[in-house]
Each structure stands twice: as structure tokens, then as C-alpha cells.
Design an enzyme around this catalytic site. Structure first.
Site, PDB file in Angstrom:
ATOM      1  N   ARG A 104     110.640 -16.196  96.368  1.00 50.04           N
ATOM      2  CA  ARG A 104     109.275 -16.016  97.271  1.00 50.04           C
ATOM      3  C   ARG A 104     109.571 -16.870  98.708  1.00 50.04           C
ATOM      4  NH1 ARG A 104     104.911 -18.214  95.947  1.00 50.04           N
ATOM      5  NH2 ARG A 104     105.173 -18.304  93.778  1.00 50.04           N
ATOM      6  N   TYR A 120      97.593   3.513 114.315  1.00 53.36           N
ATOM      7  CA  TYR A 120      97.848   3.786 113.093  1.00 53.36           C
ATOM      8  C   TYR A 120      96.601   3.510 112.117  1.00 53.36           C
ATOM      9  CZ  TYR A 120      99.908   3.749 108.353  1.00 53.36           C
ATOM     10  OH  TYR A 120     100.148   4.061 107.190  1.00 53.36           O
ATOM     11  N   ASP A 142     102.456  -3.427 117.754  1.00 59.31           N
ATOM     12  CA  ASP A 142     103.258  -2.660 116.561  1.00 59.31           C
ATOM     13  C   ASP A 142     104.060  -1.629 117.365  1.00 59.31           C
ATOM     14  OD1 ASP A 142     103.714  -0.516 114.981  1.00 59.31           O
ATOM     15  OD2 ASP A 142     101.761  -0.528 113.896  1.00 59.31           O
ATOM     16  N   LYS A 202     109.893   3.391 108.284  1.00 60.86           N
ATOM     17  CA  LYS A 202     110.106   4.555 109.159  1.00 60.86           C
ATOM     18  C   LYS A 202     111.512   4.343 109.685  1.00 60.86           C
ATOM     19  CE  LYS A 202     105.614   4.696 108.052  1.00 60.86           C
ATOM     20  NZ  LYS A 202     104.577   4.225 108.930  1.00 60.86           N
TER      21      LYS A 202
HETATM   22  C1  PLP Z   1     103.450   3.517 108.701  1.00 60.80           C
HETATM   23  C2  PLP Z   1     102.997   2.707 109.719  1.00 60.80           C
HETATM   24  C3  PLP Z   1     102.429   1.409 109.651  1.00 60.80           C
HETATM   25  C4  PLP Z   1     102.385   0.962 108.136  1.00 60.80           C
HETATM   26  O1  PLP Z   1     103.559   0.578 107.444  1.00 60.80           O
HETATM   27  P1  PLP Z   1     103.800   0.797 105.771  1.00 60.80           P
HETATM   28  O2  PLP Z   1     105.365   0.446 105.869  1.00 60.80           O
HETATM   29  O3  PLP Z   1     103.507   2.063 105.306  1.00 60.80           O
HETATM   30  O4  PLP Z   1     102.903  -0.362 105.185  1.00 60.80           O
HETATM   31  C5  PLP Z   1     102.000   0.754 110.636  1.00 60.80           C
HETATM   32  N1  PLP Z   1     102.017   0.995 111.746  1.00 60.80           N
HETATM   33  C6  PLP Z   1     102.636   2.361 112.224  1.00 60.80           C
HETATM   34  C7  PLP Z   1     102.711   2.601 113.552  1.00 60.80           C
HETATM   35  C8  PLP Z   1     103.027   3.055 111.114  1.00 60.80           C
HETATM   36  O5  PLP Z   1     103.603   4.210 111.571  1.00 60.80           O
END
Ligand code: PLP
Length: 368
Positions: free
Chosen positions: A44, A95, A166, A191
Site C-alpha cells: 500500500r 466525464y 483531466d 483508456k
Molecule cells: C473514464 C474516464 C474517467 C474515469 O476513469 P476510470 O478509470 O474509469 O475510473 C475520468 N475521466 C475521463 C475523461 C474518462 O474518460
């Protein structure tokens, strides 16, 4: 040696300084605990495979990366650094999971969140006021709108606020968010970074070491640590990130043009198109337009559903950034919000041959 190009960083980053007898590919360390007295104690706090992934992302973004169990866990960790009741400015389009998280924190009184259209720079700056954090997403999901990150960073810093971006849709390769002034860059590594739709993973990259240290400590407390196998797959994904981004982006540029010429399509949103509202800014701020396209089906949301049901090669599924092309009508989610047109389809363009993708799309559009 010269400073390597980003695609070389993808291939090399995260490895240790090599010595004779070392494995060429980074090993997968699954152990949760280590014999006392060495560099590691308990997973952790730190683990060598997780650190290899963090070194790689940090090298790509030129910052200090801290990996999390998901993009959501990474986002939550940034928000958790704020004092109770802090004001946060967030985008109206972004998102939906992060918007839901912000709304939840607002409901329980943990944060005071206000929303603004961040593709309108003057309005976005006006809204900062006494905020402690500006949360931005560029390109945004699912409208692929572009936010002026440099302008927002400068305005936030003047007012004593920090900027979190993000940058999931941009990847670390197409947008240098830290250089544009962001204090935190967040990626859903689920992603593009992992890139094969097979691992849930997130990462925050900080401009400074103190920020990363605080996040690492918080991660150890909340337990939002990624699994070593996921970070192993994330690192493996980074090896081909540049190739995948290049191919899927080439495909997206081509498909955006073909979609714009199809009579069933009333609007294409892709910053690579000359007449897109984000085109000029994306040209300045990014080194490519990415591989996410949104388009609207003129005949309405039922026709858009028919397009998503009609494709055979492309999968009608959520998520994005994998090698395979995915399509979905975002309005099918009640939480998507009023700013997303009901007839809007989001296309995550993958690495297939572009003509095979177009055959599939064109047939579905003709039939809808
Ligand atoms: C998918 C996504 C998230 C969340 O990510 P996870 O790995 O599914 O928790 C946050 N921001 C964007 C732009 C995303 O496409």
C-alpha cells in the site's frame, strides 16, 4: 545522449538503469510484503512494478506521477487534498463520473462546487473568484470541446487557486498539460495509456515532488492503490502508446472528414476539422487532435440508436482509448446532462484499417 523524442520515451521509460544480467522487460512483482530492511515494506506504500509505471508516466508528462486503482480514485485523491468546504470550479461538460463525484462532495458539504462552460475562456476565468481548485477537462468528454489551459492556469494562479486537468482524451503525448501550467494532470489510464480495454487504472501527475508525496501518503491511507498486474499492463501499454495514438488519430482525421460529408450526419465535433470551434485553440495547445469524435445524427436520437445498433465491426460499448473502435450514444445515460444532445454519438476510433471502419459506419448510417 540527446533528450529522447516522446515515442522513444514510451519504449524506454520506467526501466531501471540497466546492468548486465538484468531483464529487458520490467518484471511483475505481485508480493504484498517485503523482508524488513530493504527499500520496500508493504504494497500500500510502494511496490516496484507500480513505481515502474509511475516513472514511465512521469517521464512522459515531465512530472511526478502517482498511480491509482482507477481514474476515479485518482480524481478523488486530488479533491481530497482540499480543506472542507473549499470552492471548486468545474466544467459543465466533462466525464460524468467526475461530475457525479463533485456533486456528491457538494451535497454532503465537503466541497462547494460551481459549474461553468470552460470552452468560453472569459466566462471560465470570471467564475474562478475565491476557488481553491479549478478542475478542467480538455478535450472534454463527450463533446470534444477544448479549454484554453494556459489562460485558465494563469488566471487560477493569480487568484491563488490550483489547476487540475483531466487529460485522458489527450494522452500524455498530444498535450503537455504541466507545461501549460496545470498543477495536477489526471488520466484514466484505463483508456489510452493501458490501451487494450483490459485494465482499470488511474494516475495523477504533479508538477512538484511535494504534491506527489502528499498524494502517495493519501493513497496509502485510503488504499486506492492499483494492482501490480494492472500497472504491469499499463507499462506494457505505454510501450506502444505512440504507435496507437498515431494510427488511431490518422483514422479519426479521415473518419471525421467522411462523417462530415454523410447526409445523415448533421454535425461533427472534432478539433481537427477546420470549422470546429476548438480547432484554433487545439492547434496551438496540442500536438495532434486525438482520436475521439462526436457526431450528431440529423434524424434524432432513435436514428442515432439505430446507427449504434447497426454497426457490426465496431462495438456498441462504453469506454474509449482501446485498440478497438467503440461507439455509443451518450444520451442513453440519464446522468449525461442537458448539454449533451440526445442525437450525439461518441466514437472512440481505434487502430483497425480506416476503410473497414468506414464501410461499417457508412452502412449503419445509410440504414438508419
Ligand atoms: C473514464 C474516464 C474517467 C474515469 O476513469 P476510470 O478509470 O474509469 O475510473 C475520468 N475521466 C475521463 C475523461 C474518462 O474518460
Amino acid at each position: 545522449m540527446n533528450r529522447p523524442h516522446p515515442n522513444t520515451v514510451c519504449v524506454e521509460a520506467g526501466s531501471h538503469n540497466p546492468t548486465a544480467g538484468d531483464p529487458v522487460s520490467e518484471p511483475l512483482h505481485l508480493s504484498t510484503t517485503y523482508r524488513h530492511g530493504g527499500d520496500y515494506e508493504y504494497i500500500r506504500e510502494a511496490s516496484p512494478t507500480i513505481e515502474a509505471f509511475e516513472r514511465a508516466v512521469g517521464a512522459l508528462e515531465a512530472g511526478q506521477a502517482v498511480a491509482f486503482s482507477s481514474g476515479m480514485a485518482a480524481s478523488a485523491a486530488v479533491l481530497d487534498g482540499l480543506a472542507p468546504g473549499s470552492r471548486v470550479v468545474a466544467p459543465t461538460v466533462g466525464y460524468k463520473g467526475v461530475r457525479r463525484l463533485l456533486a456528491d462532495r457538494d451535497t454532503v458539504g465537503a466541497l462547494d462546487v460551481s459549474y461553468v462552460d470552460q470552452t468560453d475562456t472569459a466566462t471560465a476565468i470570471d467564475a474562478i473568484g475565491d476557488a481553491k481548485l479549478v478542475w478542467a477537462e480538455s478535450p472534454n468528454n463527450p463533446l470534444i470541446g477544448i479549454t484554453d489551459l494556459r489562460a485558465l492556469a494563469d488566471a487560477a494562479h493569480e487568484r491563488g487557486a490550483r489547476l487540475a486537468v483531466d487529460a485522458t482524451l489527450a494522452t500524455p503525448l498530444l498535450q503537455r498539460s504541466l507545461e501549460l501550467g496545470a498543477d495536477f494532470v489526471v488520466h484514466s489510464a484505463t483508456k489510452y495509456i493501458a490501451g487494450h480495454s483490459d485494465s482499470l487504472l488511474g494516475v495523477v501527475v504533479c508538477a512538484d515532488e511535494d504534491g506527489a508525496r502528499a498524494l502517495t501518503a493519501r493513497r496509502a491511507m485510503t488504499g486506492a492503490v492499483p494492482g501490480p498486474f494492472e500497472t504491469f499492463l499499463g507499462l506494457r501499454g505505454i510501450r506502444t502508446l505512440a504507435l496507437r495514438v498515431e494510427r488511431s488519430q490518422d483514422n479519426a482525421v479521415e473518419l471525421a472528414g467522411r462523417l462530415a460529408g454523410h447526409p445523415a450526419v448533421s454535425r461533427v465535433r472534432y478539433p481537427g476539422l477546420d470549422d470546429d470551434p476548438g480547432h484554433e485553440l487545439a492547434t496551438r495547445q496540442m500536438s495532434g487532435f486525438g482520436a475521439m469524435i462526436a457526431f450528431e445524427v440529423g434524424a434524432g436520437s432513435e436514428a442515432a440508436d439505430a446507427v449504434c445498433a447497426g454497426v457490426e465491426r465496431i462495438a456498441n460499448a462504453t469506454s474509449l482509448g482501446g485498440v478497438e473502435t467503440l461507439i455509443e450514444r451518450r444520451g442513453r445515460y440519464p446522468g449525461e446532462g442537458e448539454h449533451v444532445p440526445a442525437n450525439l454519438i461518441r466514437l472512440s476510433v481505434g487502430c483497425e484499417h480506416v476503410d473497414d471502419l468506414w464501410d461499417d459506419l457508412e452502412r449503419a448510417l445509410d440504414g438508419a
